[in-house]
Design an enzyme around this catalytic site. Structure first.
Site, PDB file in Angstrom:
ATOM      1  N   ARG A 240       0.853  -1.186   0.000  1.00 55.77           N
ATOM      2  CA  ARG A 240       0.000   0.000   0.000  1.00 55.77           C
ATOM      3  C   ARG A 240       0.891   1.239   0.000  1.00 55.77           C
ATOM      4  NH1 ARG A 240      -2.611   0.602   5.346  1.00 55.77           N
ATOM      5  NH2 ARG A 240      -1.186   2.345   5.603  1.00 55.77           N
ATOM      6  N   HIS A 244      -3.503   4.605   4.973  1.00 51.29           N
ATOM      7  CA  HIS A 244      -4.723   3.783   4.956  1.00 51.29           C
ATOM      8  C   HIS A 244      -5.895   4.542   4.352  1.00 51.29           C
ATOM      9  CE1 HIS A 244      -7.986   1.205   6.260  1.00 51.29           C
ATOM     10  NE2 HIS A 244      -8.529   2.230   6.890  1.00 51.29           N
ATOM     11  N   TYR A 253       3.749   4.695  11.835  1.00 49.90           N
ATOM     12  CA  TYR A 253       3.977   3.258  11.947  1.00 49.90           C
ATOM     13  C   TYR A 253       4.866   2.670  10.857  1.00 49.90           C
ATOM     14  CZ  TYR A 253      -0.054   3.224   8.717  1.00 49.90           C
ATOM     15  OH  TYR A 253      -0.915   3.457   7.669  1.00 49.90           O
TER      16      TYR A 253
END
Length: 327
Positions: A240, A244, A253
């Protein structure tokens, strides 16, 4: 299973269209013109590879929220995507009342999912059961993120499909993060394909940045399902490249170095290099495609901006069916 030059060029065109629409959505969000966006950047190859293995308009699809490229191939238009982002009345999934990217397209046999992850897989299995009972020559493709394979609904659906040898393909788009949780914190096995052996169906892991590899895997699973030989679990592994969603700060993160390293394996770049190596994609042809797609995106944004919002009273219905026929 070999695809022709025009088919492979079409693959790239849809991937490029999805990328440019996705990028424009991020711009619109930063400009305050839309409230929310959830991205599929980095996942286009897997979606298009799977899409080309289906009979468009005949087979059924129960997608998940990152599947913009898949939806575009099935007939979802750039205008309809922008209507969804802006919550406009003419948006086909819900008349502007559903979150964006919760796809539904009746004319393409695409069934909407809800916001809780994994809930679409039992729906897909129910459709596959109906196909088997009616002896129809159709299959169902349902997609999901790897994090959602931790949900009970997913296990129940896959288990039921395996027991009854239903014509359904479960494609897990493993983009390595379930929001902020990496794969190693989501499962104790190497990947989702390894879960298949405990549920009694074939599990295949494939490079999700390679559209042709995904097409080959899904096409074989589709033919197997059509022969009445049951479901297949396909794990397409990719990365990805964006946060998100527009509400997420992925710097908390994962490092920028990690993201930049994976950008060098961007599926769009990989497909472009493949077509260039074949002598099918010249600089001039790419420039023409980019111009055509930019015009489509610009038109979609302008038309959606001018489209009306739903009236407040429309929020009350139709939200359920009062008449049901089982004829």
């Amino acid at each position: 299973m070999t695809l022709s030059e025009p088919q492979q060029m079409d693959m790239f065109w849809y991937m490029l269209l999805a990328r440019r629409l996705d990028e424009r959505a991020w711009v619109l969000h930063r400009q305050g013109k839309i409230a929310f966006h959830i991205s599929g950047i980095g996942q286009e190859a897997a979606q298009i590879g799977a899409a080309f293995a289906l009979r468009k308009g005949e087979d059924w699809v129960v997608p998940y929220y990152r599947d913009l490229a898949l939806m575009l191939y099935l007939g979802y238009t750039p205008r309809e995507f922008m209507l969804s982002l802006m919550g406009k009345r003419e948006e086909p999934s819900s008349g502007g009342r559903q979150m964006p990217s919760h796809w539904s397209l009746r004319r393409a046999n695409v069934v909407s999912h809800s916001a809780p992850v994994a809930t679409q897989t039992p729906h897909a299995v129910g459709i596959a059961l109906a196909i088997k009972m009616r002896r129809e020559d159709k299959v169902v493709l349902t997609t999901i993120g790897e994090g959602a394979t931790s949900q009970g609904e997913w296990y129940e659906a896959v288990n039921w499909a395996a027991i009854h040898r239903l014509p359904v393909i479960f494609m897990v788009e493993n983009n390595r993060y379930a929001i902020s949780e990496p794969v190693e914190k989501q499962m104790a096995v190497e990947g989702a394909a390894a879960k298949a052996c405990g549920l009694g169906l074939e599990g295949i892991a494939v490079d999700g940045t390679d559209a042709l590899a995904v097409y080959d895997a899904v096409a074989r699973a589709v033919e197997k399902a059509r022969r009445g030989e049951g479901p297949t679990l396909i794990e397409a592994r990719m990365y990805r490249l964006t946060p998100h969603s527009s509400d997420d700060d992925d710097r908390s993160y994962r490092s920028r170095e990690e993201v930049e390293a994976h950008k060098r394996r961007d599926p769009l770049l990989r497909m472009r290099q493949h077509l260039e190596a074949q002598g099918w994609l010249s600089a001039e042809r790419l420039q023409a495609m980019e111009a055509e797609i930019k015009a489509l995106v610009d038109t979609a944004v302008n038309e959606a901006t001018q489209a009306p919002y739903p009236a407040p009273e429309e929020a009350a219905g139709p939200v359920f069916c009062t008449e049901v026929s089982h004829a």
